[in-house]
Design an enzyme around this catalytic site. Structure first.
Site, PDB file in Angstrom:
ATOM      1  N   ALA A 148       0.834  -1.209   0.000  1.00 20.43           N
ATOM      2  CA  ALA A 148       0.000   0.000   0.000  1.00 20.43           C
ATOM      3  C   ALA A 148       0.867   1.256   0.000  1.00 20.43           C
ATOM      4  O   ALA A 148       0.607   2.212  -0.744  1.00 20.43           O
ATOM      5  CB  ALA A 148      -0.925  -0.005   1.214  1.00 20.43           C
ATOM      6  N   TYR A 149       1.898   1.251   0.832  1.00 16.78           N
ATOM      7  CA  TYR A 149       2.804   2.403   0.894  1.00 16.78           C
ATOM      8  C   TYR A 149       3.515   2.596  -0.441  1.00 16.78           C
ATOM      9  O   TYR A 149       3.575   3.717  -0.970  1.00 16.78           O
ATOM     10  CB  TYR A 149       3.820   2.198   2.018  1.00 16.78           C
ATOM     11  CG  TYR A 149       4.867   3.286   2.092  1.00 16.78           C
ATOM     12  CD1 TYR A 149       4.566   4.536   2.618  1.00 16.78           C
ATOM     13  CD2 TYR A 149       6.162   3.058   1.635  1.00 16.78           C
ATOM     14  CE1 TYR A 149       5.516   5.536   2.688  1.00 16.78           C
ATOM     15  CE2 TYR A 149       7.121   4.048   1.699  1.00 16.78           C
ATOM     16  CZ  TYR A 149       6.796   5.288   2.228  1.00 16.78           C
ATOM     17  OH  TYR A 149       7.747   6.279   2.278  1.00 16.78           O
ATOM     18  N   HIS A 150       4.036   1.512  -0.999  1.00 20.49           N
ATOM     19  CA  HIS A 150       4.733   1.625  -2.280  1.00 20.49           C
ATOM     20  C   HIS A 150       3.798   2.133  -3.374  1.00 20.49           C
ATOM     21  O   HIS A 150       4.192   2.950  -4.211  1.00 20.49           O
ATOM     22  CB  HIS A 150       5.314   0.268  -2.684  1.00 20.49           C
ATOM     23  CG  HIS A 150       6.483  -0.160  -1.870  1.00 20.49           C
ATOM     24  ND1 HIS A 150       7.631   0.593  -1.753  1.00 20.49           N
ATOM     25  CD2 HIS A 150       6.695  -1.275  -1.112  1.00 20.49           C
ATOM     26  CE1 HIS A 150       8.496  -0.036  -0.972  1.00 20.49           C
ATOM     27  NE2 HIS A 150       7.951  -1.167  -0.567  1.00 20.49           N
TER      28      HIS A 150
END
Length: 280
Positions: A148-150
């Site tokens: 999700a962060y990437h």
């Protein structure tokens, strides 16, 4: 006078940048999510730094922020907007609640776009305005349990590229600052997201390892001042670069990633992200 609107100024990279710019005599509009963080920031800054509470995921809040900045500037232009505000959500995509993914993208992607949209008229009052996005090495290289962060940081790379082309006719430069690991509260908050995941025997060992890796990153990574110095450079440079990698990892790892076959990189990334638990 050089003036900068900076989001995410309550902690980490944002706070370090706000104080650095303030010491350099730059007028700083410091946007924070938590008013208490803003009070702490103000105590360490000069009277010219103003603190503004904003929720970057709320359009009305962002519009109110832009109106406040416009009112304080009068007819003067805004020199730069620096989009630092962001969160890190960790966990296997299979277990991650869809609401968490949506929130991650809302804060890290939609928020910066919303803020930039609202202040572009202030940047256009002058010549040579700057739009700066704080991305990440994680926008160029992805590893497990941080999808999700990437995804949010990869999106910032695309948005920065598109907006750089769209704003070039107006003389507004767009830059992306791409730090490697930095010691900020983001890592501790990412650990909290891991702790809230449902139990899973399939992922338990890897989650424990990543949890330990994140804890070490929060203690052992370079501090935020190094990133703040690069952001200041991007604001003041006569001809700003399109991208500013910060740190050895940010300079080297993406280059290696482009040369290494996917499956070979996957194996190396899996070893790196589970190393924390094995070293204990």
């Amino acid at each position: 006078m050089t003036s900068v609107l900076l989001t995410g100024a309550g902690s980490g990279i944002g706070a370090a940048t706000a104080l650095r710019l303030d010491r350099a005599g730059i007028r700083v509009f410091a946007a924070v999510h938590d008013a208490a963080d803003g009070e702490i920031l103000a105590r360490g800054a000069s009277a010219s730094l103003s603190v503004h509470t904003v929720d970057v995921t709320n359009r009305a809040s962002v519009e109110a922020l832009a109106e406040e900045v416009s009112s304080q500037l009068g007819s003067e232009p805004l020199t730069a907007v620096v989009n630092v505000a962001g969160e890190g959500i960790a966990g296997p995509l299979e277990l991650l609640p869809v609401e968490s993914l949506r929130h991650q993208l809302d804060v890290n992607v939609v928020g910066p776009v919303s803020v930039t949209q609202c202040v572009l008229p202030l940047l256009r009052r002058g010549r040579g305005g700057r739009v700066i996005f704080v991305g990440s090495m994680g926008g160029l290289v992805a590893v497990q349990l941080a999808g999700a962060y990437h995804a949010s940081k990869y999106a910032i790379e695309a948005i920065g590229d598109a907006w750089r082309q769209e704003l070039a006719p107006d003389g507004i430069a767009v830059s992306i600052v791409e730090p490697g690991p930095v010691a900020t509260p983001l890592w501790a908050k990412a650990v909290e997201t891991l702790d809230k995941l449902p139990d899973s025997k399939r992922y338990a060992e890897r989650i424990d390892a990543v949890r330990e890796t994140l804890r070490k990153a929060s203690k052992n990574s370079p501090n935020a001042d190094k990133v703040a110095a690069v952001i200041q450079q991007a604001i003041l440079a006569e001809k700003p670069r399109t991208r500013y990698p910060v740190g050895v990892a940010a300079m080297v790892v993406p280059k290696i990633r482009r040369l290494v076959p996917d499956r070979l990189f996957d194996k190396a990334a899996q070893q790196a992200t589970t190393k924390g638990a094995k070293d204990e």
